[in-house]
Scaffold this active site. Structure first.
Site, short mmCIF file in Angstrom:
data_model
loop_
_atom_site.label_atom_id
_atom_site.label_comp_id
_atom_site.label_asym_id
_atom_site.label_seq_id
_atom_site.Cartn_x
_atom_site.Cartn_y
_atom_site.Cartn_z
N THR A 102 0.83 -1.20 0.00
CA THR A 102 0.00 0.00 0.00
C THR A 102 0.87 1.25 0.00
O THR A 102 0.58 2.22 -0.70
CB THR A 102 -0.94 0.00 1.22
OG1 THR A 102 -1.74 -1.17 1.20
CG2 THR A 102 -1.84 1.22 1.21
N HIS A 138 1.98 1.85 -3.44
CA HIS A 138 0.93 2.49 -4.25
C HIS A 138 0.89 3.99 -3.99
O HIS A 138 0.71 4.79 -4.92
CB HIS A 138 -0.43 1.86 -3.94
CG HIS A 138 -0.65 0.52 -4.58
ND1 HIS A 138 -0.70 0.35 -5.94
CD2 HIS A 138 -0.85 -0.72 -4.03
CE1 HIS A 138 -0.92 -0.92 -6.22
NE2 HIS A 138 -1.02 -1.59 -5.08
#
Length: 340
Positions: free
Chosen positions: A39, A42
């Site tokens: 994450t 990202h």
């Protein structure tokens, strides 16, 4: 104190800041370690720019000790070893009212939607704290959050003792799911294209295969006497893996979507229809998952030393992300307490 922030355009900044005392109902944590995850990648790559507010001090896989208590906080003491379940829900949306607070429709994922743990002193609501056993090493404890993800994934799947489970993707979450599923009684096979990762996973006693070298459908059929896997976990995030995942599941088998897919993916709905497959998402965790994760780490079930490739100072966070993106590491922790 020092912090690491994402400032946009795939750039990080290490900067000094003055910690604020915790507000009423908050605690201040002296962060020890923070793990870097998919994450976070990202965020750094700009895939979540529409969501995050810049600059963002991110990070949510952490461990530390309480350094100060805000007014009205009971049941905690300065010096307690803790981690944080980084979810803050509104308790008013339909999901919360149905008992699904962890996937609140207005969820504040702390470290994404609000400041996270890549800072020396971090203030969080006291309700998010989860106590750590004093004997659990703080570097290992930084794996509690991703282990809780794996526990939630396996629980969602309904895997039972004797089931055959296929994990597509042998990164940190894939290895954690494999470890948890085996602890829950499943036989596990991990599909991973990287030879170095396969060697590490083999050393843990798991069966691995490369879809570049082996016909994965034929292999799974042979492994399951032509039945197919009871549960398939898609952890890789790759479009080809999603398309092929349904071919690995048995009649009325389950496909669990674990990876974050930044764009919509093609899926074989004909196979879903023909075999009456169940497809489910598995997102974040509940407090019982955190508690089980701590139990598994404290009991040595989770291969923490294998997963932690190395520990770096705050100043090397950008280099750590570059190595993760290049597949040169399994899990990298940032030594936040070192403040270098």
């Amino acid at each position: 104190m020092l912090s690491v922030s994402y400032v946009g355009e795939q750039r990080l900044e290490v900067k000094e800041y003055e910690p604020k005392p915790p507000a009423a109902g908050e605690v201040q944590i002296a962060v020890a370690y923070n793990g870097l995850c998919g994450t976070d990648m990202h965020i750094l790559h700009g895939n979540m720019d529409a969501r995050v507010q810049l600059p963002l001090t991110f990070g949510h896989e952490m461990s530390g000790t309480i350094s100060a208590l805000g007014n009205g906080v009971d049941g905690w003491n300065v010096g307690d070893h803790v981690t944080v379940m980084p979810l803050w829900w509104d308790n008013t949306c339909p999901a919360c009212l149905a008992g699904n607070q962890h996937i609140c429709q207005n969820l504040d994922f702390i470290g994404i939607d609000s400041p996270g743990a890549l800072q020396g002193k971090w203030n969080v609501p006291a309700e998010t704290l989860v106590a750590l056993p004093p004997e659990l090493r703080l570097d290992h404890a930084a794996l509690v959050e991703p282990t809780a993800v794996a526990v939630h994934d396996v629980r969602r799947s309904g895997v039972k003792p004797g089931d055959k489970a296929v994990i597509i993707g042998g990164g940190p979450i894939g290895v954690l799911i494999a470890s948890v599923a085996r602890e829950f009684g499943a036989e596990v096979a991990v599909i991973e294209i990287d030879a170095a990762r396969r060697a590490q996973i083999d050393a843990l006693g798991f069966t691995t295969l490369s879809p570049l070298e082996v016909d994965q459908v034929a292999w799974v059929n042979e492994w399951t006497a032509d039945a197919g896997a009871d549960v398939v976990f898609e952890v890789s995030g790759a479009a080809a893996a999603v398309l092929g995942a349904t071919d690995l599941a048995k009649v009325r088998g389950t496909l669990v979507v674990v990876a974050i897919h930044p764009t919509p993916r093609e899926i074989n709905l004909q196979r879903v229809f023909w075999r009456e497959l169940t497809i489910m998402g598995a997102r974040v965790y509940q407090r019982t998952d955190f508690e089980k994760a701590i139990e598994l780490l404290d009991g040595g079930v989770i291969p923490a030393d294998l997963l932690i490739t190395r520990i770096v100072p705050l100043s090397q966070t950008s280099e750590a992300f570059a190595d993760l993106a290049a597949g040169k590491a399994m899990k990298i922790l940032v030594d936040v307490a070192g403040q270098k």
